[in-house]
Design a protein around this motif. Structure first.
Motif, PDB file in Angstrom:
ATOM      1  N   SER A  46      18.456  65.373 -37.187  1.00 54.83           N
ATOM      2  CA  SER A  46      19.474  64.674 -36.399  1.00 54.83           C
ATOM      3  C   SER A  46      18.903  63.480 -35.641  1.00 54.83           C
ATOM      4  CB  SER A  46      20.158  65.642 -35.437  1.00 54.83           C
ATOM      5  OG  SER A  46      19.216  66.213 -34.561  1.00 54.83           O
ATOM      6  N   CYS A  47      17.607  63.461 -35.389  1.00 54.75           N
ATOM      7  CA  CYS A  47      16.924  62.345 -34.712  1.00 54.75           C
ATOM      8  C   CYS A  47      15.680  61.979 -35.520  1.00 54.75           C
ATOM      9  CB  CYS A  47      16.518  62.746 -33.295  1.00 54.75           C
ATOM     10  SG  CYS A  47      17.855  63.002 -32.164  1.00 54.75           S
ATOM     11  N   PRO A  48      15.844  61.338 -36.677  1.00 55.58           N
ATOM     12  CA  PRO A  48      14.698  61.099 -37.568  1.00 55.58           C
ATOM     13  C   PRO A  48      13.604  60.209 -36.987  1.00 55.58           C
ATOM     14  CG  PRO A  48      16.670  59.996 -38.394  1.00 55.58           C
ATOM     15  CD  PRO A  48      17.094  60.824 -37.229  1.00 55.58           C
ATOM     16  N   ASN A  49      13.921  59.385 -36.015  1.00 57.21           N
ATOM     17  CA  ASN A  49      12.922  58.467 -35.451  1.00 57.21           C
ATOM     18  C   ASN A  49      12.209  59.024 -34.220  1.00 57.21           C
ATOM     19  OD1 ASN A  49      13.513  56.517 -37.395  1.00 57.21           O
ATOM     20  ND2 ASN A  49      15.207  55.739 -36.187  1.00 57.21           N
ATOM     21  N   ILE A  50      12.485  60.251 -33.856  1.00 62.56           N
ATOM     22  CA  ILE A  50      11.874  60.824 -32.655  1.00 62.56           C
ATOM     23  C   ILE A  50      10.413  61.173 -32.932  1.00 62.56           C
ATOM     24  CG2 ILE A  50      12.458  63.248 -33.081  1.00 62.56           C
ATOM     25  CD1 ILE A  50      13.283  63.319 -30.045  1.00 62.56           C
ATOM     26  N   SER A  51       9.576  60.989 -31.938  1.00 61.02           N
ATOM     27  CA  SER A  51       8.163  61.344 -32.079  1.00 61.02           C
ATOM     28  C   SER A  51       7.890  62.650 -31.338  1.00 61.02           C
ATOM     29  CB  SER A  51       7.278  60.240 -31.505  1.00 61.02           C
ATOM     30  OG  SER A  51       7.384  60.207 -30.093  1.00 61.02           O
ATOM     31  N   LEU A  52       6.795  63.288 -31.700  1.00 64.74           N
ATOM     32  CA  LEU A  52       6.398  64.518 -31.022  1.00 64.74           C
ATOM     33  C   LEU A  52       6.141  64.240 -29.536  1.00 64.74           C
ATOM     34  CD1 LEU A  52       5.730  67.520 -31.159  1.00 64.74           C
ATOM     35  CD2 LEU A  52       3.425  66.904 -31.922  1.00 64.74           C
ATOM     36  N   GLY A  53       5.554  63.100 -29.224  1.00 64.44           N
ATOM     37  CA  GLY A  53       5.309  62.731 -27.835  1.00 64.44           C
ATOM     38  C   GLY A  53       6.594  62.613 -27.039  1.00 64.44           C
ATOM     39  N   THR A  54       7.630  62.069 -27.650  1.00 60.12           N
ATOM     40  CA  THR A  54       8.937  61.954 -26.988  1.00 60.12           C
ATOM     41  C   THR A  54       9.514  63.334 -26.712  1.00 60.12           C
ATOM     42  OG1 THR A  54       9.355  59.798 -27.982  1.00 60.12           O
ATOM     43  CG2 THR A  54      11.286  61.031 -27.234  1.00 60.12           C
ATOM     44  N   VAL A  55       9.347  64.241 -27.661  1.00 59.17           N
ATOM     45  CA  VAL A  55       9.826  65.612 -27.467  1.00 59.17           C
ATOM     46  C   VAL A  55       9.106  66.246 -26.273  1.00 59.17           C
ATOM     47  CG1 VAL A  55       9.909  67.938 -28.471  1.00 59.17           C
ATOM     48  CG2 VAL A  55      10.564  65.948 -29.855  1.00 59.17           C
ATOM     49  N   TYR A  56       7.777  66.140 -26.237  1.00 62.18           N
ATOM     50  CA  TYR A  56       7.004  66.700 -25.122  1.00 62.18           C
ATOM     51  C   TYR A  56       7.438  66.096 -23.788  1.00 62.18           C
ATOM     52  CZ  TYR A  56       3.514  69.504 -27.590  1.00 62.18           C
ATOM     53  OH  TYR A  56       2.888  70.483 -28.313  1.00 62.18           O
ATOM     54  N   ARG A  57       7.575  64.766 -23.728  1.00 59.36           N
ATOM     55  CA  ARG A  57       7.963  64.115 -22.473  1.00 59.36           C
ATOM     56  C   ARG A  57       9.344  64.567 -22.009  1.00 59.36           C
ATOM     57  NH1 ARG A  57       5.345  60.022 -24.949  1.00 59.36           N
ATOM     58  NH2 ARG A  57       7.245  59.063 -25.775  1.00 59.36           N
TER      59      ARG A  57
END
Length: 140
Positions: A36-47
């Motif tokens: 659903s959010c293909p451009n999301i990074s792992l760092g963004t998820v953590y933040r």
């Protein structure tokens, strides 16, 4: 305090957590929302998980020696951590509100709450252990 700007990615993370009862890690959240959010990074998820936890919108469950897990249910409740597979589950047990007051009598500062994890084996691991034991017993 400055109002938090809307973020589609943060909303995806929160919706994903609300749809789950298994208390996923940040890595599992990342894998679960990439479609659903293909451009999301792992760092963004953590933040965003850290931000949501600091705002009290989700709960961060810190486990001994393992990855942090996240829970959308913010009402006080207990958890059980499986020592074998690392699974984190809710424990249907009455929340001990008096525990905070008891602790405050033993501490000069201010007690604002508590978090407790119980440790053991989840039902799946107990079953696997019993199957393995039966197989060993049948060999002898």
């Amino acid at each position: 305090m400055k109002a938090l700007k809307y973020s589609r990615q943060r909303e995806c993370i929160k919706q994903f957590l609300c749809s789950r009862t298994d208390h996923p890690t940040a890595d599992a959240v990342y894998r679960g929302i990439r479609e659903s959010c293909p451009n999301i990074s792992l760092g963004t998820v953590y933040r965003n998980l850290s931000l949501l936890a600091s705002l009290g919108e989700i709960q961060k469950i810190v486990c001994d020696g393992g990855a942090d897990h996240f829970d959308a249910m913010i009402e006080p409740h207990y958890h059980v951590v499986c020592r074998r597979c690392g699974r984190v589950e809710d424990l249907s047990m009455i929340w001990e509100k008096d525990l905070d007051e008891q602790a405050s009598h033993c501490y000069e500062g201010r007690i604002e709450g508590h978090s407790t994890c119980f440790y053991g084996l989840c039902g799946r691991c107990v079953e696997d252990t019993e199957k393995s034991q039966k197989q060993l017993d049948s060999l002898f």
